[in-house]
Each structure stands twice: as structure tokens, then as C-alpha cells.
Scaffold this motif. Structure first.
Motif, PDB file in Angstrom:
ATOM      1  N   ALA A 161     -11.185 -10.502  -7.542  1.00 48.52           N
ATOM      2  CA  ALA A 161     -10.961  -9.095  -7.200  1.00 48.52           C
ATOM      3  C   ALA A 161     -10.543  -8.301  -8.431  1.00 48.52           C
ATOM      4  CB  ALA A 161      -9.891  -8.984  -6.112  1.00 48.52           C
ATOM      5  N   LEU A 162      -9.678  -8.913  -9.279  1.00 45.81           N
ATOM      6  CA  LEU A 162      -9.238  -8.232 -10.487  1.00 45.81           C
ATOM      7  C   LEU A 162     -10.409  -8.044 -11.447  1.00 45.81           C
ATOM      8  CD1 LEU A 162      -6.963  -7.065 -12.178  1.00 45.81           C
ATOM      9  CD2 LEU A 162      -6.476  -9.367 -13.027  1.00 45.81           C
ATOM     10  N   SER A 163     -11.221  -9.108 -11.611  1.00 44.82           N
ATOM     11  CA  SER A 163     -12.382  -9.016 -12.499  1.00 44.82           C
ATOM     12  C   SER A 163     -13.372  -7.980 -11.987  1.00 44.82           C
ATOM     13  CB  SER A 163     -13.062 -10.386 -12.610  1.00 44.82           C
ATOM     14  OG  SER A 163     -12.196 -11.333 -13.172  1.00 44.82           O
ATOM     15  N   ARG A 164     -13.583  -7.977 -10.659  1.00 48.40           N
ATOM     16  CA  ARG A 164     -14.509  -7.012 -10.079  1.00 48.40           C
ATOM     17  C   ARG A 164     -14.018  -5.580 -10.310  1.00 48.40           C
ATOM     18  NH1 ARG A 164     -19.590  -6.812  -9.187  1.00 48.40           N
ATOM     19  NH2 ARG A 164     -19.264  -4.878 -10.306  1.00 48.40           N
ATOM     20  N   SER A 165     -12.693  -5.393 -10.173  1.00 47.24           N
ATOM     21  CA  SER A 165     -12.117  -4.075 -10.388  1.00 47.24           C
ATOM     22  C   SER A 165     -12.299  -3.632 -11.842  1.00 47.24           C
ATOM     23  CB  SER A 165     -10.629  -4.090 -10.021  1.00 47.24           C
ATOM     24  OG  SER A 165     -10.030  -2.859 -10.316  1.00 47.24           O
TER      25      SER A 165
ATOM     26  N   GLU B 162       0.841  -1.210   0.000  1.00 48.32           N
ATOM     27  CA  GLU B 162       0.000   0.000   0.000  1.00 48.32           C
ATOM     28  C   GLU B 162       0.871   1.254   0.000  1.00 48.32           C
ATOM     29  OE1 GLU B 162      -3.844   1.854   2.382  1.00 48.32           O
ATOM     30  OE2 GLU B 162      -3.133  -0.176   2.798  1.00 48.32           O
ATOM     31  N   GLU B 163       1.957   1.231   0.773  1.00 44.74           N
ATOM     32  CA  GLU B 163       2.876   2.373   0.801  1.00 44.74           C
ATOM     33  C   GLU B 163       3.543   2.586  -0.556  1.00 44.74           C
ATOM     34  OE1 GLU B 163       5.628   1.536   3.893  1.00 44.74           O
ATOM     35  OE2 GLU B 163       4.167   1.755   5.517  1.00 44.74           O
ATOM     36  N   ALA B 164       3.713   1.491  -1.308  1.00 47.26           N
ATOM     37  CA  ALA B 164       4.338   1.586  -2.633  1.00 47.26           C
ATOM     38  C   ALA B 164       3.339   1.997  -3.711  1.00 47.26           C
ATOM     39  CB  ALA B 164       4.988   0.248  -3.000  1.00 47.26           C
ATOM     40  N   GLY B 165       2.099   2.265  -3.301  1.00 48.46           N
ATOM     41  CA  GLY B 165       1.096   2.703  -4.270  1.00 48.46           C
ATOM     42  C   GLY B 165       0.369   1.586  -4.961  1.00 48.46           C
ATOM     43  N   GLN B 166       0.444   0.367  -4.399  1.00 48.19           N
ATOM     44  CA  GLN B 166      -0.230  -0.780  -4.998  1.00 48.19           C
ATOM     45  C   GLN B 166      -0.995  -1.549  -3.918  1.00 48.19           C
ATOM     46  OE1 GLN B 166      -0.247  -2.099  -8.501  1.00 48.19           O
ATOM     47  NE2 GLN B 166      -1.976  -2.858  -7.326  1.00 48.19           N
ATOM     48  N   PRO B 167      -2.165  -1.057  -3.517  1.00 50.30           N
ATOM     49  CA  PRO B 167      -2.944  -1.776  -2.498  1.00 50.30           C
ATOM     50  C   PRO B 167      -3.270  -3.191  -2.963  1.00 50.30           C
ATOM     51  CG  PRO B 167      -3.837   0.419  -2.897  1.00 50.30           C
ATOM     52  CD  PRO B 167      -2.836   0.165  -3.980  1.00 50.30           C
ATOM     53  N   VAL B 168      -3.253  -4.142  -2.030  1.00 51.78           N
ATOM     54  CA  VAL B 168      -3.551  -5.534  -2.360  1.00 51.78           C
ATOM     55  C   VAL B 168      -4.648  -6.056  -1.429  1.00 51.78           C
ATOM     56  CG1 VAL B 168      -1.237  -5.987  -3.235  1.00 51.78           C
ATOM     57  CG2 VAL B 168      -1.730  -6.392  -0.827  1.00 51.78           C
ATOM     58  N   SER B 169      -5.257  -7.140  -1.843  1.00 54.21           N
ATOM     59  CA  SER B 169      -6.392  -7.693  -1.121  1.00 54.21           C
ATOM     60  C   SER B 169      -5.933  -8.645  -0.017  1.00 54.21           C
ATOM     61  CB  SER B 169      -7.299  -8.458  -2.079  1.00 54.21           C
ATOM     62  OG  SER B 169      -6.603  -9.571  -2.623  1.00 54.21           O
ATOM     63  N   GLU B 170      -6.904  -9.094   0.777  1.00 51.58           N
ATOM     64  CA  GLU B 170      -6.618 -10.093   1.813  1.00 51.58           C
ATOM     65  C   GLU B 170      -6.159 -11.401   1.188  1.00 51.58           C
ATOM     66  OE1 GLU B 170      -8.934 -12.298   5.549  1.00 51.58           O
ATOM     67  OE2 GLU B 170      -9.880 -10.637   4.464  1.00 51.58           O
ATOM     68  N   ALA B 171      -6.707 -11.711  -0.011  1.00 45.24           N
ATOM     69  CA  ALA B 171      -6.291 -12.933  -0.700  1.00 45.24           C
ATOM     70  C   ALA B 171      -4.802 -12.884  -1.040  1.00 45.24           C
ATOM     71  CB  ALA B 171      -7.118 -13.125  -1.973  1.00 45.24           C
ATOM     72  N   VAL B 172      -4.308 -11.726  -1.446  1.00 44.58           N
ATOM     73  CA  VAL B 172      -2.884 -11.571  -1.744  1.00 44.58           C
ATOM     74  C   VAL B 172      -2.065 -11.744  -0.466  1.00 44.58           C
ATOM     75  CG1 VAL B 172      -1.114  -9.948  -2.511  1.00 44.58           C
ATOM     76  CG2 VAL B 172      -3.264 -10.103  -3.744  1.00 44.58           C
ATOM     77  N   GLN B 173      -2.533 -11.189   0.633  1.00 41.90           N
ATOM     78  CA  GLN B 173      -1.840 -11.349   1.921  1.00 41.90           C
ATOM     79  C   GLN B 173      -1.739 -12.828   2.283  1.00 41.90           C
ATOM     80  OE1 GLN B 173      -3.301  -8.910   5.194  1.00 41.90           O
ATOM     81  NE2 GLN B 173      -2.767 -10.481   6.669  1.00 41.90           N
ATOM     82  N   HIS B 174      -2.821 -13.571   2.072  1.00 44.51           N
ATOM     83  CA  HIS B 174      -2.799 -15.003   2.368  1.00 44.51           C
ATOM     84  C   HIS B 174      -1.814 -15.716   1.449  1.00 44.51           C
ATOM     85  CE1 HIS B 174      -4.376 -18.792   3.886  1.00 44.51           C
ATOM     86  NE2 HIS B 174      -4.424 -19.226   2.621  1.00 44.51           N
TER      87      HIS B 174
END
Length: 305
Positions: free
Chosen positions: A233-237, A114-126
Motif C-alpha cells: 500500500a505504501l509503495s502503491r501510494s 482517520e479522525e486523526a488525519g491519518q487514514p489506514v488500510s485494512e492490513a493495518v486494521q488486521h
């Protein structure tokens, strides 16, 4: 930018970029290498695959803090050594530490993204958690991750099933059984103890094998779920973006229709004014011709001979 012939340095630089920046820069590096006559290098660079958000976040984590990365590698080494030595109590303590450390580091990876300007989802964290579990179990994956140059998600680790116990290592002693009411003969006691130990060992192996199979199935299903969540998430976006574009186009269409109506009204009014002006011009022209004729008659009352 690194020297065009230094593939390792270029790879490290590329995998430090956000995924949306990767392809253009990779192609540019390949083009520079090709222009410099390094066709083999250019081909190798061109073959580098764009990282997923999961892989990028894991690489970002490794690059962000060398000490934290080193501590995770040391934890992995300690876990593998404890497994080889069949050090049950130490292995249990390290395993508990592993889960806590991995969860905390995966959260840090999400914050760094997120600090790098690329927020990611909980799925990415997992997904980052799964990569870190593999890092702890697999030295080769650990080395690649520590360099911040993972190119793809590694196969999920299934515990430490690939590590054989060290020669001479013995399994933890089984729990002592309650003493029988009567005192058996020493030979019988030794035979029973040997049989019980063998049975316990076989049962333990079967239980471990079943646990490994279950863990593998869980990790595979969980990995598929993480990928599916990321794809969703990508499709939804993308769908949301298309909806925004459609809304914008509909607004522009409504504005254009209103503008057309206004212009049509103006055109109709202009057409009427044109007709009226044309009529007046004709009337005026007729009057002018008549006036000229009358003037001519006055000037030449007897006409021309």
C-alpha cells in the motif's frame, strides 16, 4: 513539552504523534536535552524508533478511552486465570468474547486514525488485531500498550501456551463412553478408566501441541501478509504520487514547448524587423551623406582655396 530529563514523559508524548511527525519532534527533543547537558538522555531519546502505522494505531486506541483499555486488560486477566485453572467452559466463553472485542476495537482504531488525519488500510486494521491478541495473552505487552507507548509490533501470541496450569488444576473430564454390553469387574473397570483417561490426556496434549504449532504458523504467515500489504500500500501510494508528479511535469513541459515555439516565432519576426530597419538606416545614411555633399557644393560653388 515535558522536562528534557524526563524520558518517560517525552516518550509518551512522542508516541502520541502521527508517524510523519515523529522523527522531527524526536530529534528536536534530543537536541534540547543535549543543549541542557543531558547527553545520556539525548542519546536515549534519539534511539526511540519511529512507530509503524500499525503500532501508532494501536497506541492511539489505548490512549483514546481509558475505560475501554481497562476492560480489555481485565478480559486478558480473566482469560489467563481461566487457562491456569483449566476452566474449560469459562475459557470457551471468554475466548468467544475475545474475538468479538478484538475485532470491534481494531475497527475503532481504524476510525480513530482517520479522525486523526491519518487514514489506514485494512492490513493495518488486521495488524492492530494481532497486537490486541498479544495484549490479552502477555501481561508485559499489555502494560506497555495500556500506556500508549508500544515502540514496535510485539511477537504474535500463540494462544496462552506460556501459562502453566495452577497447582491442583485438573483438565475437564473426558466425555463419558457408552457402557459395555457386559458388566466388567470393578478392578478391570478402574484400570480401563485410568488407561482411557491417560490416553485421552496424551491425545489431548498432542492435539493441543499441534494446534499451537498450527496457530503459530498461521499467525506468523498472517503477520507477514499484513506487513506485505502495508508495504504494498505504501509503495502503491508512492508510485501514484510519482505518477502525479510525472503528469504535472509533462504538462509543464508541453506548456514550455508551446511557449518556446511562440517565443521563437516572435524572435524570427524581430530579426526580420531588425534587418529591415538596418537596411533602411543604411539607405537613409547614404541619402543624408549625399544631401550634405550637395548642400556643401551649393554653398561653395567654386570650392575652397
Amino acid at each position: 513539552m515535558a522536562d528534557v530529563a524526563d524520558v518517560d514523559a517525552i516518550t509518551r508524548e512522542l508516541y502520541g504523534l502521527r508517524p510523519d511527525e515523529f522523527t522531527a519532534e524526536r530529534d528536536a527533543c534530543a537536541a534540547r536535552a543535549r543543549s541542557a547537558g543531558e547527553s545520556a538522555v539525548a542519546k536515549e531519546i534519539k534511539a526511540l524508533r519511529k512507530p509503524t502505522l500499525v503500532v501508532w494505531a494501536a497506541n492511539l486506541l489505548a490512549r483514546s478511552d481509558a475505560d475501554r483499555t481497562r476492560r480489555l486488560l481485565e478480559l486478558g486477566q480473566a482469560l489467563r486465570e481461566a487457562h491456569r485453572a483449566l476452566a474449560g467452559e469459562e475459557l470457551r466463553e471468554l475466548s468467544h468474547q475475545r474475538h468479538a472485542v478484538v475485532a470491534a476495537m481494531a475497527r475503532q482504531a481504524r476510525e480513530l486514525a482517520e479522525e486523526a488525519g491519518q487514514p489506514v488500510s485494512e492490513a493495518v486494521q488486521h495488524g492492530v488485531e494481532e497486537i490486541l491478541h498479544t495484549v490479552l495473552a502477555d501481561p508485559e505487552t499489555a502494560r506497555t500498550w495500556a500506556g500508549g507507548v508500544l515502540t514496535k509490533t510485539p511477537p504474535p501470541a500463540v494462544g496462552f501456551a506460556g501459562l502453566e496450569p495452577a497447582p491442583g488444576a485438573t483438565a475437564p473430564a473426558p466425555t463419558a463412553k457408552a457402557a459395555p454390553a457386559h458388566k466388567p469387574r470393578q478392578a478391570d473397570t478402574k484400570a480401563d478408566t485410568k488407561a482411557n483417561t491417560k490416553a485421552d490426556t496424551e491425545a489431548g496434549k498432542r492435539a493441543q501441541a499441534q494446534a499451537d504449532r498450527t496457530a503459530q504458523a498461521y499467525r506468523e504467515a498472517d503477520d507477514e501478509l499484513a506487513l506485505a500489504r502495508e508495504a504494498w500500500a505504501l509503495s502503491r501510494s508512492r508510485l501514484d504520487e510519482l505518477d502525479r508528479q510525472i503528469a504535472g511535469l509533462q504538462g509543464r513541459l508541453e506548456t514550455a514547448r508551446a511557449e518556446r515555439g511562440h517565443r521563437a516565432t516572435e524572435a524570427d519576426a524581430a530579426a526580420r524587423r531588425h534587418q529591415q530597419a538596418d537596411h533602411r538606416a543604411k539607405v537613409t545614411r547614404t541619402a543624408a551623406e549625399q544631401a550634405r555633399a550637395e548642400l556643401d557644393a551649393l554653398q561653395h560653388p567654386h570650392g575652397r582655396r
